[in-house]
Design a protein around this motif. Sequence first.
Motif, PDB file in Angstrom:
ATOM      1  N   ASN A  76       0.827  -1.349  -0.201  1.00 60.06           N
ATOM      2  CA  ASN A  76       0.187   0.140  -0.081  1.00 60.06           C
ATOM      3  C   ASN A  76       0.881   1.275   0.008  1.00 60.06           C
ATOM      4  OD1 ASN A  76      -3.091  -0.213   0.133  1.00 60.06           O
ATOM      5  ND2 ASN A  76      -2.251  -1.684   1.287  1.00 60.06           N
ATOM      6  N   ILE A  77       1.894   1.243   0.593  1.00 58.96           N
ATOM      7  CA  ILE A  77       2.989   2.325   0.722  1.00 58.96           C
ATOM      8  C   ILE A  77       3.334   2.582  -0.815  1.00 58.96           C
ATOM      9  CG2 ILE A  77       5.080   3.179   1.351  1.00 58.96           C
ATOM     10  CD1 ILE A  77       4.812   1.880   4.085  1.00 58.96           C
ATOM     11  N   TYR A  78       3.777   1.857  -1.549  1.00 62.64           N
ATOM     12  CA  TYR A  78       4.229   1.816  -2.772  1.00 62.64           C
ATOM     13  C   TYR A  78       2.719   2.336  -3.904  1.00 62.64           C
ATOM     14  CZ  TYR A  78       8.898   0.525  -2.184  1.00 62.64           C
ATOM     15  OH  TYR A  78      10.187   0.243  -1.828  1.00 62.64           O
ATOM     16  N   LEU A  79       1.694   1.733  -3.520  1.00 61.47           N
ATOM     17  CA  LEU A  79       0.690   1.859  -4.448  1.00 61.47           C
ATOM     18  C   LEU A  79       0.091   3.489  -4.216  1.00 61.47           C
ATOM     19  CD1 LEU A  79      -1.445   1.172  -6.265  1.00 61.47           C
ATOM     20  CD2 LEU A  79      -2.854   0.310  -4.420  1.00 61.47           C
ATOM     21  N   ASN A  80      -0.078   3.756  -3.101  1.00 62.41           N
ATOM     22  CA  ASN A  80      -0.663   5.069  -2.695  1.00 62.41           C
ATOM     23  C   ASN A  80       0.560   6.095  -2.831  1.00 62.41           C
ATOM     24  OD1 ASN A  80      -3.261   5.325  -0.741  1.00 62.41           O
ATOM     25  ND2 ASN A  80      -2.668   3.426  -0.815  1.00 62.41           N
ATOM     26  N   GLY A  81       1.686   6.004  -2.627  1.00 66.32           N
ATOM     27  CA  GLY A  81       2.820   6.733  -2.897  1.00 66.32           C
ATOM     28  C   GLY A  81       2.691   7.096  -4.485  1.00 66.32           C
ATOM     29  N   ALA A  82       2.651   6.101  -5.344  1.00 68.22           N
ATOM     30  CA  ALA A  82       2.474   6.361  -6.765  1.00 68.22           C
ATOM     31  C   ALA A  82       1.305   6.961  -7.155  1.00 68.22           C
ATOM     32  CB  ALA A  82       2.637   5.040  -7.423  1.00 68.22           C
ATOM     33  N   ILE A  83       0.031   6.834  -6.719  1.00 69.14           N
ATOM     34  CA  ILE A  83      -0.986   7.398  -6.674  1.00 69.14           C
ATOM     35  C   ILE A  83      -1.089   9.064  -6.481  1.00 69.14           C
ATOM     36  CG2 ILE A  83      -3.649   7.964  -6.240  1.00 69.14           C
ATOM     37  CD1 ILE A  83      -3.454   4.565  -5.669  1.00 69.14           C
ATOM     38  N   LEU A  84      -0.291   9.192  -5.194  1.00 66.12           N
ATOM     39  CA  LEU A  84      -0.154  10.628  -5.026  1.00 66.12           C
ATOM     40  C   LEU A  84       1.094  11.245  -5.772  1.00 66.12           C
ATOM     41  CD1 LEU A  84      -0.140  10.134  -1.037  1.00 66.12           C
ATOM     42  CD2 LEU A  84      -1.997  11.102  -2.574  1.00 66.12           C
ATOM     43  N   GLY A  85       1.459  10.514  -6.841  1.00 64.91           N
ATOM     44  CA  GLY A  85       2.676  11.401  -7.749  1.00 64.91           C
ATOM     45  C   GLY A  85       4.139  11.073  -7.315  1.00 64.91           C
ATOM     46  N   MET A  86       4.327  10.047  -6.563  1.00 71.17           N
ATOM     47  CA  MET A  86       5.855   9.837  -6.043  1.00 71.17           C
ATOM     48  C   MET A  86       6.172   8.892  -7.193  1.00 71.17           C
ATOM     49  SD  MET A  86       5.392   9.719  -1.702  1.00 71.17           S
ATOM     50  CE  MET A  86       7.048   9.386  -1.396  1.00 71.17           C
ATOM     51  N   ARG A  93      12.950   5.477  -1.113  1.00 74.15           N
ATOM     52  CA  ARG A  93      14.175   6.624  -0.430  1.00 74.15           C
ATOM     53  C   ARG A  93      13.447   6.557   1.135  1.00 74.15           C
ATOM     54  NH1 ARG A  93      14.596  10.478  -3.522  1.00 74.15           N
ATOM     55  NH2 ARG A  93      13.554  11.945  -2.500  1.00 74.15           N
ATOM     56  N   LYS A  94      12.168   7.132   1.082  1.00 73.96           N
ATOM     57  CA  LYS A  94      11.323   7.363   2.345  1.00 73.96           C
ATOM     58  C   LYS A  94      10.513   6.445   2.715  1.00 73.96           C
ATOM     59  CE  LYS A  94      10.418  11.913   0.518  1.00 73.96           C
ATOM     60  NZ  LYS A  94       9.418  13.047  -0.034  1.00 73.96           N
ATOM     61  N   PHE A  95      10.703   4.965   2.257  1.00 73.65           N
ATOM     62  CA  PHE A  95       9.961   3.828   2.962  1.00 73.65           C
ATOM     63  C   PHE A  95      10.338   3.623   4.373  1.00 73.65           C
ATOM     64  CE2 PHE A  95       9.536  -0.786   4.110  1.00 73.65           C
ATOM     65  CZ  PHE A  95       8.088  -0.904   3.516  1.00 73.65           C
ATOM     66  N   ASP A  96      11.526   3.738   4.909  1.00 69.01           N
ATOM     67  CA  ASP A  96      11.797   3.398   6.369  1.00 69.01           C
ATOM     68  C   ASP A  96      11.219   4.450   7.132  1.00 69.01           C
ATOM     69  OD1 ASP A  96      13.193   1.236   5.660  1.00 69.01           O
ATOM     70  OD2 ASP A  96      15.022   1.902   5.575  1.00 69.01           O
ATOM     71  N   ASP A  97      11.213   5.760   6.681  1.00 67.45           N
ATOM     72  CA  ASP A  97      10.846   6.912   7.508  1.00 67.45           C
ATOM     73  C   ASP A  97       9.174   6.882   7.703  1.00 67.45           C
ATOM     74  OD1 ASP A  97      13.290   7.921   7.771  1.00 67.45           O
ATOM     75  OD2 ASP A  97      13.150   9.415   6.004  1.00 67.45           O
ATOM     76  N   ILE A  98       8.438   6.499   6.531  1.00 68.02           N
ATOM     77  CA  ILE A  98       6.959   6.209   6.367  1.00 68.02           C
ATOM     78  C   ILE A  98       6.601   5.151   7.485  1.00 68.02           C
ATOM     79  CG2 ILE A  98       4.977   5.579   5.447  1.00 68.02           C
ATOM     80  CD1 ILE A  98       6.296   6.617   2.731  1.00 68.02           C
ATOM     81  N   VAL A  99       7.148   3.795   7.597  1.00 67.75           N
ATOM     82  CA  VAL A  99       7.154   2.848   8.434  1.00 67.75           C
ATOM     83  C   VAL A  99       7.193   3.121   9.715  1.00 67.75           C
ATOM     84  CG1 VAL A  99       7.861   0.520   9.011  1.00 67.75           C
ATOM     85  CG2 VAL A  99       7.568   1.192   6.655  1.00 67.75           C
ATOM     86  N   ALA A 100       8.230   4.108  10.108  1.00 68.17           N
ATOM     87  CA  ALA A 100       8.820   4.429  11.406  1.00 68.17           C
ATOM     88  C   ALA A 100       7.667   5.305  11.953  1.00 68.17           C
ATOM     89  CB  ALA A 100      10.334   4.889  11.431  1.00 68.17           C
ATOM     90  N   PHE A 101       7.355   6.412  10.978  1.00 70.09           N
ATOM     91  CA  PHE A 101       6.575   7.295  11.726  1.00 70.09           C
ATOM     92  C   PHE A 101       5.200   6.584  12.024  1.00 70.09           C
ATOM     93  CE2 PHE A 101       3.237  10.677  11.416  1.00 70.09           C
ATOM     94  CZ  PHE A 101       3.789  11.561  12.141  1.00 70.09           C
ATOM     95  N   ALA A 102       4.687   5.807  11.021  1.00 69.06           N
ATOM     96  CA  ALA A 102       3.261   4.914  11.209  1.00 69.06           C
ATOM     97  C   ALA A 102       3.492   3.806  12.468  1.00 69.06           C
ATOM     98  CB  ALA A 102       3.106   4.394  10.126  1.00 69.06           C
ATOM     99  N   GLU A 103       4.694   3.555  12.968  1.00 60.42           N
ATOM    100  CA  GLU A 103       4.958   2.704  14.152  1.00 60.42           C
ATOM    101  C   GLU A 103       4.341   1.304  13.771  1.00 60.42           C
ATOM    102  OE1 GLU A 103       3.259   4.383  17.772  1.00 60.42           O
ATOM    103  OE2 GLU A 103       4.528   6.062  17.304  1.00 60.42           O
ATOM    104  N   LEU A 104       4.681   0.845  12.333  1.00 60.41           N
ATOM    105  CA  LEU A 104       4.019  -0.601  11.757  1.00 60.41           C
ATOM    106  C   LEU A 104       5.056  -1.409  11.508  1.00 60.41           C
ATOM    107  CD1 LEU A 104       0.997   1.040   9.799  1.00 60.41           C
ATOM    108  CD2 LEU A 104       0.891  -0.246  12.048  1.00 60.41           C
TER     109      LEU A 104
END
Length: 214
Positions: A76-86, A93-104
Motif C-alpha cells: 500500500n505504501i508503494y501503491l498510494n505513493g504512486a497515486i499521490l505522484g511519488m 528512499r522514504k519507505f523506512d521513514d514512513i514505516v517508522a512514523f506509522a509505528e508499523l
Amino acid sequence: VAQEVPFKALNDVSFSVSQGEVLGVIGHNGAGKSTLLKLLAGISRPTRGRLQVQGRIAPLIEVGAGLVPDMTGRENIYLNGAILGMRHEEIRRKFDDIVAFAELDKFIDTPVKRYSSGMQVRLGFAIATAVDAGVLIVDEVLAVGDLAFQRKCYDRIEGFVRSGDRTLLLVSHNLRQIERLCTRALLMNGGRLEADGTPKEVCDRFLSFSNAKI
C-alpha cells in the motif's frame, strides 16, 4: 455538487489560499466541509463554478481512504505513493521513514484488512505527509489514534507551519486545534461560506451560532 455522488450542494463559496497558509474549515455535520475538500482534491468534479489548484496535492480525506485491504502495508505504501505522484525511487528512499512514523514495522507485511482503524490512519497519514506536495488536505483524521500518535501528527503539521512552504487545509471539530494550528479559518453552513477570517473570530462566531441553535 459532485457528479453522481449524493454530496450536499455548495453555493456562494468563493475564496483563495496563498502558499504557506494554514486554513481551517469548520461547521456542523453536513455543512459541506468534506465536499469542499473532495472537490479541491480532485476526488469529485464540480458541475459548475471554477476551481483552480496549483501544485501537487496530498489528500488525507478519510480513515484508510485509498488503502487496499487485501494488500500489505508495504504494498500500500508503494501503491498510494504512486497515486499521490511519488516516483518509485522516492518511495523507496522514504519507505523506512514512513514505516517508522506509522509505528508499523512489525505489521508492514500484514494485509491492511487486519489493521485497526487507528493503524490504517497512521499509515495513511505517514504516506500523505511524506509526499513533497504543495497542498496537504487533512479531514478530521487527527481525531483518530492514541494520544501519542496525535501528538506526533500535531508536531509534523506544526513543522509544516513553521517551514511555510506548504499550504494546509484542515477540517476539524476541535476548535482549539483550529485556533492553535491555523492562520485563517472558514465557517461553512448549509453548503455556503458563512465566514472567512482569523481563527479566533470564526471559531467564536461558530460557538455563538451553535449556542443559539442549542
